[in-house]
Design an enzyme around this catalytic site. Structure first.
Site, PDB file in Angstrom:
ATOM      1  N   GLU A  53      29.260  34.062  32.352  1.00  0.00           N
ATOM      2  CA  GLU A  53      28.429  33.971  33.555  1.00  0.00           C
ATOM      3  C   GLU A  53      27.522  35.180  33.746  1.00  0.00           C
ATOM      4  O   GLU A  53      26.449  35.075  34.340  1.00  0.00           O
ATOM      5  CB  GLU A  53      29.308  33.766  34.796  1.00  0.00           C
ATOM      6  CG  GLU A  53      29.945  32.376  34.886  1.00  0.00           C
ATOM      7  CD  GLU A  53      31.282  32.268  34.158  1.00  0.00           C
ATOM      8  OE1 GLU A  53      31.639  33.212  33.407  1.00  0.00           O
ATOM      9  OE2 GLU A  53      31.974  31.248  34.342  1.00  0.00           O
ATOM     10  N   PHE A 115      43.683  28.107  44.396  1.00  0.00           N
ATOM     11  CA  PHE A 115      43.365  28.291  42.981  1.00  0.00           C
ATOM     12  C   PHE A 115      41.875  28.584  42.802  1.00  0.00           C
ATOM     13  O   PHE A 115      41.026  27.865  43.324  1.00  0.00           O
ATOM     14  CB  PHE A 115      43.751  27.036  42.183  1.00  0.00           C
ATOM     15  CG  PHE A 115      43.406  27.154  40.722  1.00  0.00           C
ATOM     16  CD1 PHE A 115      43.997  28.147  39.940  1.00  0.00           C
ATOM     17  CD2 PHE A 115      42.474  26.315  40.142  1.00  0.00           C
ATOM     18  CE1 PHE A 115      43.666  28.279  38.599  1.00  0.00           C
ATOM     19  CE2 PHE A 115      42.145  26.440  38.796  1.00  0.00           C
ATOM     20  CZ  PHE A 115      42.737  27.420  38.027  1.00  0.00           C
ATOM     21  N   GLN A 116      41.580  29.641  42.087  1.00  0.00           N
ATOM     22  CA  GLN A 116      40.213  30.092  41.815  1.00  0.00           C
ATOM     23  C   GLN A 116      39.420  30.361  43.094  1.00  0.00           C
ATOM     24  O   GLN A 116      38.208  30.160  43.139  1.00  0.00           O
ATOM     25  CB  GLN A 116      39.482  29.105  40.904  1.00  0.00           C
ATOM     26  CG  GLN A 116      40.124  29.061  39.528  1.00  0.00           C
ATOM     27  CD  GLN A 116      39.262  28.422  38.462  1.00  0.00           C
ATOM     28  OE1 GLN A 116      38.520  27.491  38.740  1.00  0.00           O
ATOM     29  NE2 GLN A 116      39.372  28.925  37.246  1.00  0.00           N
ATOM     30  N   LYS A 165      33.585  22.979  47.622  1.00  0.00           N
ATOM     31  CA  LYS A 165      33.531  21.732  46.867  1.00  0.00           C
ATOM     32  C   LYS A 165      33.364  20.517  47.779  1.00  0.00           C
ATOM     33  O   LYS A 165      32.645  19.573  47.439  1.00  0.00           O
ATOM     34  CB  LYS A 165      34.799  21.597  46.024  1.00  0.00           C
ATOM     35  CG  LYS A 165      34.703  20.470  45.009  1.00  0.00           C
ATOM     36  CD  LYS A 165      35.839  20.518  44.004  1.00  0.00           C
ATOM     37  CE  LYS A 165      35.687  19.398  42.978  1.00  0.00           C
ATOM     38  NZ  LYS A 165      36.788  19.415  42.000  1.00  0.00           N
ATOM     39  N   MET A 483      23.520  57.296  23.279  1.00  0.00           N
ATOM     40  CA  MET A 483      23.166  58.042  24.485  1.00  0.00           C
ATOM     41  C   MET A 483      24.370  58.828  25.002  1.00  0.00           C
ATOM     42  O   MET A 483      24.226  59.963  25.483  1.00  0.00           O
ATOM     43  CB  MET A 483      22.637  57.091  25.563  1.00  0.00           C
ATOM     44  CG  MET A 483      21.990  57.799  26.727  1.00  0.00           C
ATOM     45  SD  MET A 483      20.648  58.895  26.214  1.00  0.00           S
ATOM     46  CE  MET A 483      19.225  57.844  26.432  1.00  0.00           C
TER      47      MET A 483
END
Ligand code: TPP
Ligand code: MG
Lengths: 584, 170
Positions: A53, A115-116, A165, A483
């Site tokens: 993502e 959940f999630q 949802k 760097m």
């Protein structure tokens, strides 16, 4: 369900369609399945399936920065949203318009550690310009329209719309039409004319003027770049640019002094230090630009044009602030300048340029070429030469290669240079290049990478293969987090703690395992042929360009030093800093 | 740095949409950027309950105060930001409930002090009082300070509420 009612998900997709969205970068999951269902085989909106993502957000940023249009992201709840956070923070610091739709657990379950579930609005509050939790499918269309309005107007930035949802499933008849009239968010575009008049009068007194330009010029749109060119050339002022602003003013124009700041040119930084009138246009006096604050451009009066009032006097006190959009302000500025028949003191300007040209002759980007090993600077010079005149877009990762790219590549137009400036996010460049390529399918899109950074989003090789995005990855492989190693050499007496990138993959085989082309080059005499092969090979190509391992990126203003205390390439290698460990 | 600028105390009024999360945005901005909050009050102020007024008392250098106002102004659900300290005379009031408990002598003295401060006795038992006192922050502080000697048990303060003097609104 009445005949006009649609599910929340259908309303969401229709809203995106109405807003002109052509591509979404995303990754599915339980909490966004209804939206994915509504997207299935959609005729107008293309979905690019990323492999992480974070990459979706960077791709959206690349799309946005190369087009001026907002980038759109769709991710699921919980881990989908938290994975997107780095990208959002990146877009926030670089002021990039991105709208990120996140799935959320159903309204009734919010707060129950379902959940999630994650508190996405809470987590992203500090790394977005604004965010929304949608509580009803009746509101979802208006909120999405508002999100686009907020993301793209004023100082642009990322906006999250968190959609439970059940909101995606429940029906509604509300489909927003027409422009957004916001009650409290009303960004000003036009600058105050009195302030612009004062700015014109101040600039007219200058004997040693300089234009210090930034990403705000690019965000303002192509017209701002045109006006900047017109104004600078009319007056004859030197122009320097931040990392973010490269391309707003053509690199090859004689008035351009190159980039300023920590790895900026000697001539640009000294001109900033010695000028008497500084015009800051769409830049924000970031610490990588100013160096030591109390030694920053001590003799100058300062004009600051910025769309964000909070940028004014945040770090550096300015004498004439102008709050407004760069293009709007420059247009009026130009008008007033001409109307007042202003002209700079020609003699003074001449001797100012003589001073600058003396510093230019110092040739601060010089480096020692080698026959047996490719110098990273040389690789970029060749890349520049061999891509000149092509329809080319560059992105970068973060590190030495990024700074060398800024120094050695040339940008003649805005929107062709995409790099993570504010957040400095390793792993930005490759997914950003995918987004650029989506917007410009025929263009040559090159990610200048380091071998460490590229591994942060290397999984996207799968994405570019699936979606036929012929992105080119050009790795300057020095086997170090260069760097980091450079700072350790300069500030920590050469103790290279954990900066060697051990156990590197065979990048050629790695590319091939995804079905992409992998090339490797070590010998300077093979470099041109490899670059040409990269350009001419269709499809994604990854080049493992082995370069000098211990090269340092100069010039450099050591952290906490002033603009006139730069280290130049020929003074390097042995020079140690008295300061010890640097603070920032 | 030499000449560190003096810190000032400012009372800032903020009119916001009365929507979920707006207070978190304001407080989060102060916390995230390291600004100071001395007092904070918030409540809906129109009859429909769509707008709230937040009053923040903060301390910082003039530059920081300017930043605070500019940063607040950037928040999307914020309608107006006003600096009551800067925009001319204002009235500031705070309310405190102060509970004291003590012996006879202390009780009498507490009642005398309360009267001098025009504090209202809003609860009394055989062994305790709760006083309601309103006024400027200095007055509230002075009252609490005196009560410390007289069996102070606990205190709650609303924080500052403030309005500009005269007929104009923010
Ligand atoms: C996500 C992230 N983690 C850590 C850093 C700190 N960092 C800055 S540059 C750098 C090394 C980059 O190495 P490489 O990609 O090989 O580039 P090089 O400097 O060698 O050109 C690191 C670790 C960062 N910028 N981003
Ligand atoms: Mg490296």
């Amino acid at each position: 369900m009445s005949s006009k009612a649609k599910s929340g998900a259908e309303i969401i997709i229709k809203s995106l369609e109405d807003l002109g969205v052509e591509v979404i970068f995303g990754y599915p999951g339980g909490a966004v399945l209804p939206i994915y269902d509504a997207l299935h085989n959609h005729k107008k909106i293309k979905h690019i399936l990323v492999r992480h993502e974070q990459a979706a957000v960077h791709a959206a940023e690349g799309y946005a920065r190369s087009t001026g249009k907002p980038g759109v992201v769709l991710v699921t709840s919980g881990p989908g949203a938290t994975n997107a956070v780095t990208g959002l923070a990146d877009a926030m610091l670089d002021s990039i318009p991105v709208v990120c739709l996140t799935g959320q657990v159903p309204v009734q379950l919010i707060g129950s550690d379902a959940f999630q579930e994650s508190d996405t609005v809470g987590i992203t509050r500090h790394c977005t310009k604004h965010n929304y939790l949608v509580r009803s499918s009746d509101d979802v269309s208006a909120i999405i329209h508002e999100a686009f309005h907020v993301a793209t107007t004023g100082r642009p930035g990322p906006v999250v719309v968190d959609i439970p949802k059940d909101v995606q499933i429940l029906p509604s008849e509300n489909q927003h039409k027409g422009p957004i009239k916001h009650r409290s968010y009303l960004p000003a575009l036009k600058g105050d004319e009195e302030a612009i008049k004062k700015a014109v009068e101040l600039l007219a007194t200058a004997k040693k003027p300089i234009f210090y330009t930034g990403g705000g010029v690019i965000n303002s749109g192509p017209k701002a770049s045109k006006l900047l060119r017109k104004l600078a050339q009319l007056i004859g002022t030197p122009v320097t640019s931040t990392l973010m602003g490269l391309g707003a003013y053509p690199s090859t124009d004689p008035l351009f002094l190159g980039m300023l700041g920590m790895h900026g040119t000697y001539e640009a930084n000294n001109a900033m230090h010695d000028c008497d009138v500084m015009v800051c246009i769409g830049a924000r006096f970031d610490d990588r630009i100013t160096g030591r604050i109390d030694a920053f451009s001590p003799k100058s009066k300062k004009i600051h044009i910025d769309i964000d009032r909070s940028s004014i006097n945040k770090i550096i006190h300015v004498d004439v602030p102008v709050v407004g959009d760069v293009a709007h302000v420059l247009e009026v500025f130009l008008k007033f300048w001409k109307k007042g028949r202003h002209k700079l003191d020609g003699e003074a300007l001449k001797s100012w340029w003589a001073e600058i040209n003396l510093n230019r002759d110092r040739n601060c980007l010089d480096y020692a070429k080698k026959d047996d090993v490719i110098m990273p600077q040389y690789a970029l010079e060749r890349l520049q030469t061999l891509t000149k005149g092509k329809d080319v877009y560059y992105t970068t990762e973060v590190g030495q290669h990024q700074m060398w790219a800024a120094q050695f590549l040339q940008f003649e137009e805005p929107n062709r240079w995409m790099t993570s400036g504010g957040l400095g996010t390793m792993g930005y460049g490759f997914p950003a290049a995918m987004g650029v390529q989506m917007a410009h399918p025929k263009a040559l899109v090159i990610d200048v990478a380091g071998e460490a950074s590229i591994q942060m989003n290397i999984q996207e090789l799968s994405t570019v293969m699936q979606h036929d995005l012929p992105v080119k990855i050009f790795i300057l492989n020095n086997e170090y987090m260069g760097m980091v190693r450079q700072w350790q050499e300069l500030n920590h007496e050469g103790r290279y703690s954990n900066s060697y990138t051990a156990s590197l993959p065979d990048f050629v085989k790695l590319a091939e395992s995804y079905g992409a082309t992998g090339l490797k080059v070590e010998d300077p005499s093979d470099l041109d042929a490899t670059i040409i092969e990269m350009i001419e090979t269709p499809g994604p190509v990854l080049v493992d360009c082995r370069v000098e391992k211990l090269a340092n990126c100069f010039p450099m203003i050591p952290s906490g030093a002033a603009h006139n205390e730069m280290i130049l390439p020929d003074e390097n290698e042995t020079k140690k800093f008295e300061g010890g460990a640097a603070l920032v | 740095m030499i000449n560190t600028p003096q810190k000032e105390r400012h009372t800032i009024s903020i009119i916001v949409d009365n929507e979920a999360g707006v207070l978190a945005r304001v407080i989060g901005l102060f916390a995230g950027r390291g600004y100071n909050i001395e007092h904070l009050t918030v409540a809906p102020v129109d009859s429909a309950g769509t707008e709230s007024r937040i009053t923040v008392v903060t301390v910082g250098t003039p530059k920081i105060i300017e930043q605070i106002k500019a940063q607040l102004d950037r928040l999307v659900p914020i309608h107006r930001v006003g600096d009551l300290t800067e925009e001319g005379p204002s009235v500031e009031r705070e309310l405190a409930l102060v509970k004291v408990s003590g012996s006879n002598e202390q009780r009498l003295e507490a009642l005398r002090v309360a009267e001098a401060f025009r504090a209202k006795r809003v609860d009394s038992t055989g062994t305790s009082f709760v006083f309601e006192v309103t006024g400027k922050t200095e007055k509230i502080k002075a009252f609490i300070h005196l009560m410390e000697e007289l069996g102070l048990v606990e205190v709650v303060r609303t924080g500052v509420a403030a309005l500009k003097r005269g007929k104009d609104a923010l």
